[in-house]
Design a protein around this motif. Structure first.
Motif, PDB file in Angstrom:
ATOM      1  N   PHE A  34     -35.960 125.009  16.657  1.00  0.00           N
ATOM      2  CA  PHE A  34     -37.078 123.891  16.288  1.00  0.00           C
ATOM      3  C   PHE A  34     -37.352 123.300  17.572  1.00  0.00           C
ATOM      4  O   PHE A  34     -36.806 123.120  18.335  1.00  0.00           O
ATOM      5  N   TYR A  36     -39.815 119.753  18.409  1.00  0.00           N
ATOM      6  CA  TYR A  36     -40.047 118.272  17.975  1.00  0.00           C
ATOM      7  C   TYR A  36     -40.879 117.677  19.111  1.00  0.00           C
ATOM      8  O   TYR A  36     -40.704 118.026  20.510  1.00  0.00           O
ATOM      9  N   GLN A  38     -41.603 113.750  20.908  1.00  0.00           N
ATOM     10  CA  GLN A  38     -41.258 112.378  20.649  1.00  0.00           C
ATOM     11  C   GLN A  38     -42.163 111.769  21.307  1.00  0.00           C
ATOM     12  O   GLN A  38     -42.317 111.676  22.569  1.00  0.00           O
ATOM     13  N   GLY A  43     -38.845 108.167  17.022  1.00  0.00           N
ATOM     14  CA  GLY A  43     -37.927 109.142  16.828  1.00  0.00           C
ATOM     15  C   GLY A  43     -38.639 110.525  16.897  1.00  0.00           C
ATOM     16  O   GLY A  43     -39.940 110.678  16.823  1.00  0.00           O
ATOM     17  N   PRO A  44     -37.914 111.605  16.964  1.00  0.00           N
ATOM     18  CA  PRO A  44     -38.591 113.000  17.135  1.00  0.00           C
ATOM     19  C   PRO A  44     -39.366 113.166  15.665  1.00  0.00           C
ATOM     20  O   PRO A  44     -39.107 112.970  14.873  1.00  0.00           O
ATOM     21  N   PHE A  46     -41.066 116.251  13.741  1.00  0.00           N
ATOM     22  CA  PHE A  46     -40.968 117.705  13.638  1.00  0.00           C
ATOM     23  C   PHE A  46     -42.209 118.648  13.794  1.00  0.00           C
ATOM     24  O   PHE A  46     -43.142 117.899  13.454  1.00  0.00           O
ATOM     25  N   THR A  49     -40.514 125.502  13.002  1.00  0.00           N
ATOM     26  CA  THR A  49     -39.115 126.034  12.881  1.00  0.00           C
ATOM     27  C   THR A  49     -39.512 127.574  13.270  1.00  0.00           C
ATOM     28  O   THR A  49     -40.538 128.069  12.426  1.00  0.00           O
ATOM     29  N   LEU A  87     -39.443 118.227  22.661  1.00  0.00           N
ATOM     30  CA  LEU A  87     -37.941 118.927  22.426  1.00  0.00           C
ATOM     31  C   LEU A  87     -37.645 120.132  21.784  1.00  0.00           C
ATOM     32  O   LEU A  87     -38.314 120.126  20.714  1.00  0.00           O
ATOM     33  N   PHE A 102     -29.743 119.722  21.181  1.00  0.00           N
ATOM     34  CA  PHE A 102     -31.017 119.698  21.875  1.00  0.00           C
ATOM     35  C   PHE A 102     -30.840 120.199  23.303  1.00  0.00           C
ATOM     36  O   PHE A 102     -29.958 119.782  24.151  1.00  0.00           O
ATOM     37  N   GLY A 103     -32.040 120.415  23.974  1.00  0.00           N
ATOM     38  CA  GLY A 103     -32.251 120.533  25.311  1.00  0.00           C
ATOM     39  C   GLY A 103     -32.819 119.088  25.666  1.00  0.00           C
ATOM     40  O   GLY A 103     -32.981 118.105  25.021  1.00  0.00           O
TER      41      GLY A 103
END
Lengths: 112, 113
Positions: A34, A36, A38, A43-44, A46, A49, A87, A102-103
């Motif tokens: 995924f 994202y 931010q 918040g992140p 989307f 995917t 992200l 997450f990274g």
């Protein structure tokens, strides 16, 4: 243990200067990868995917690609409004609960 | 449609106090997740709820942390006897079914003095 490493940590681009963000991952059975976005204080949000190697997805100036070991987020002719933290996260098919790993993210700054 | 909502947006508390953070998932979403985002660290998973199944609590950092989900909708994350290291942004996410895309709320920024 599932791991995600993003590079670079920060990237400064001039408006119109295309570039790519990298996401390297190790996961015990990839269910999905995924991306994202931010923005500060939010918040992140989307973006994409990806499920299998060779898959590509596009949205406006962004294109995400996936191989068996990494994913790239290509940004074509970026604009200042593309500035954000991007992200990457993986979801394992072997884990109960479908959590995202997450990274640390890549902070992108685009200057006009 | 309405997204994930969280309250409060910001919370300042004193060390040792208990706090409750609330999450309202997207209507109809059966899966709900809590994550924590600390300065200099990525998002880390805390807990997962799916319908009436037993929650996955594997990410909770200590027994001071707990969460519940009532009626398959609203969730509350409780931190007891807060410590300064609990200061972080607590994010809630929901998905239509398990393993589908997770949509995040705006987060609650917790500061423990």
């Amino acid at each position: 243990e599932d791991q995600v490493t993003q590079s670079p940590e920060a990237l400064r681009l001039q408006e119109g200067e295309s570039s790519s963000l990298n996401c390297s991952y190790t996961v015990s059975g990839l269910r999905g990868l995924f991306w994202y976005r931010q923005d500060p204080g939010k918040g992140p949000e989307f973006l994409f995917t990806l499920y299998s190697a060779g898959e590509e997805k596009e949205k406006e100036r962004l294109k995400a690609t996936l191989t068996k070991k990494e994913s790239f987020l290509h940004i074509t002719a970026p604009k200042p409004e593309d500035s954000a933290t991007y992200l990457c996260a993986v979801q394992s098919s072997m884990e109960y609960g479908n959590k995202l790993v997450f990274g640390a993210g890549t902070i992108l700054r685009v200057k006009s | 449609g309405a997204g994930v909502s969280q309250s409060p947006s910001n919370k300042v508390t004193e060390k040792g106090k208990d706090v409750e953070l609330r999450c309202d998932p997207i209507s109809g979403h059966t899966a709900l997740y809590w994550y924590r985002q600390s300065l200099g660290q990525g998002l880390e998973f805390l807990i997962y709820f799916q319908g009436n199944s037993a929650p996955d609590k594997s990410g909770l950092p200590s027994d001071r942390f707990s969460a519940e989900r009532t009626g398959g909708s609203v969730s509350t994350l409780t931190i007891q006897r807060t410590q300064q290291e609990d200061s972080a942004v607590y994010l809630c996410a929901s998905s239509a079914i398990s393993a589908e895309t997770q949509y995040f709320g705006p987060g609650t920024r917790l500061l423990v003095l």
